[in-house]
Design an enzyme around this catalytic site. Structure first.
Site, short mmCIF file in Angstrom:
data_model
loop_
_atom_site.label_atom_id
_atom_site.label_comp_id
_atom_site.label_asym_id
_atom_site.label_seq_id
_atom_site.Cartn_x
_atom_site.Cartn_y
_atom_site.Cartn_z
CE LYS A 53 -21.53 69.31 -31.27
NZ LYS A 53 -20.38 70.12 -30.78
CD GLN A 97 -17.32 71.19 -32.65
OE1 GLN A 97 -18.53 71.26 -32.50
NE2 GLN A 97 -16.59 70.24 -32.08
CG ASP A 120 -20.73 73.24 -25.99
OD1 ASP A 120 -21.42 72.20 -26.02
OD2 ASP A 120 -20.02 73.63 -26.93
#
Ligand code: NAP
Length: 300
Positions: A53, A97, A120
């Protein structure tokens, strides 16, 4: 049927060059979109995902920060770090994460991310906006599924879409997005009886379970479009999806491989959400009319 193998890597490359142009336009206005990726502890798969990422951010000209925190960090300290990033003007997007160490309450941690920086799309506010038809930050993987369908010219309108797997981060939002695009949707989970009866009725089949080769060509309607979200590492180190890919060939009209299908597009969607967040911030808006109203309710 001659199966077209969807090239997610090529699609994501095309998307990324558009994103780089948008990032450059923002830079021209003095705004460099920024992403902070929080990683707690050392999870080997997470390390790879976070690294990919951050690398992708650099490629399209985004500022990025890797916030690597020790496995032992007390939850209040983690929440304080997130709150500091919420206030940091260089950071437009924040991701935590997953998985988090089990001792941490993942829901509480995800809810600490400011909804306007929740690239997200895991905050309940953004999940609610999506569920009510006003999507703001759509979770990256289901967004990738939809972007692939669009790029491939597959219109879900009035088609039967079957989604296997109903998690909050993939299956459930994918089903909502397909519904909003006019599909008739069947959403399957681990309790579903006779899974093949459902999959065989799909014009569009999205599989997001985490079980290698759960879906075989024999369970697929000839001509269906199959999007395999699964990422499974076999004992021999090989990466496979949730579908038995070779058996799809000659049955599906289009199918994504693993690797090289949904994965690269997911990262592109994260960049897109971060740039979107920065564009909205640059315009002095919090994202989305409905979102703003709900944020005010939340603040009250
Ligand atoms: P998850 O949270 O474990 O959810 C799995 C879902 O599958 C659950 O809804 C579960 O049902 C359902 N399920 C389990 N066994 C089933 C069966 N035999 N038949 C039908 N449904 C079944 O997983 P996830 O986070 O959604 O991830 C799914 C897969 O996608 C994993 O392989 C993951 O690595 C991969 N993934 C890929 C990307 C990408 O970028 N390509 C991103 C995220 C995830 P219940 O609800 O009944 O438990």
């Amino acid at each position: 049927v001659d199966t077209h193998v969807i090239d997610g890597t090529a699609l994501s490359r095309r998307l990324r060059s558009d994103l780089a142009a948008r990032a450059a336009a923002l830079a021209g206005r003095g705004v460099r979109p920024g992403l902070a990726a929080i990683e707690v502890g050392e999870h080997p798969a997470s390390r790879v995902y976070v690294r990919n990422k951050l690398k992708a951010c650099a490629e399209v000209g985004l500022h990025s920060e890797h916030v690597a925190l020790p496995d032992t960090i007390p939850e209040p300290e983690l929440l304080a770090r997130i709150r500091a990033l919420n206030e940091d003007p260089r950071v437009h997007g924040i991701l935590v994460q997953l998985p988090l160490p089990k001792r941490l309450a993942a829901e509480r941690v995800l809810q600490a991310v400011a909804p306007a920086k929740d690239v997200d799309g895991f905050h309940p506010l953004n999940a609610g906006l999506l569920a009510t038809g006003h999507p703001r930050f759509v979770p990256c993987t289901p967004a990738a599924v939809m972007a692939i369908l669009e790029a491939e010219g597959v219109n879900p309108w009035a088609r039967h879409a079957v989604v296997v797997g109903a998690s909050n981060i993939v299956g459930k939002p994918a089903a909502l997005l397909l519904l909003q695009r006019g599909a008739t949707v069947t959403l399957c989970n681990s309790k579903t009886k006779d899974l093949a009866d459902h999959t065989a009725r799909a014009d569009i089949l999205v599989v997001a379970v985490g079980k290698p080769r759960l879906v075989t060509g024999a369970m697929v309607k000839p001509g269906a479009v199959v999007i395999d979200v699964g990422i499974n590492r076999l004992p021999d180190g090989k990466l496979v999806g949730d579908c038995d890919f070779p058996s799809l060939l000659g049955v599906a009209s289009r199918a994504t491989p693993v690797p090289g299908g949904v994965g690269p597009m997911t990262i592109a969607m994260l960049l897109a959400n971060t740039i979107h967040a920065a564009e909205l911030a640059a315009e002095g808006r919090t994202p989305g009319q409905a979102g703003e109203a709900l944020l005010q309710v939340q603040r009250a």
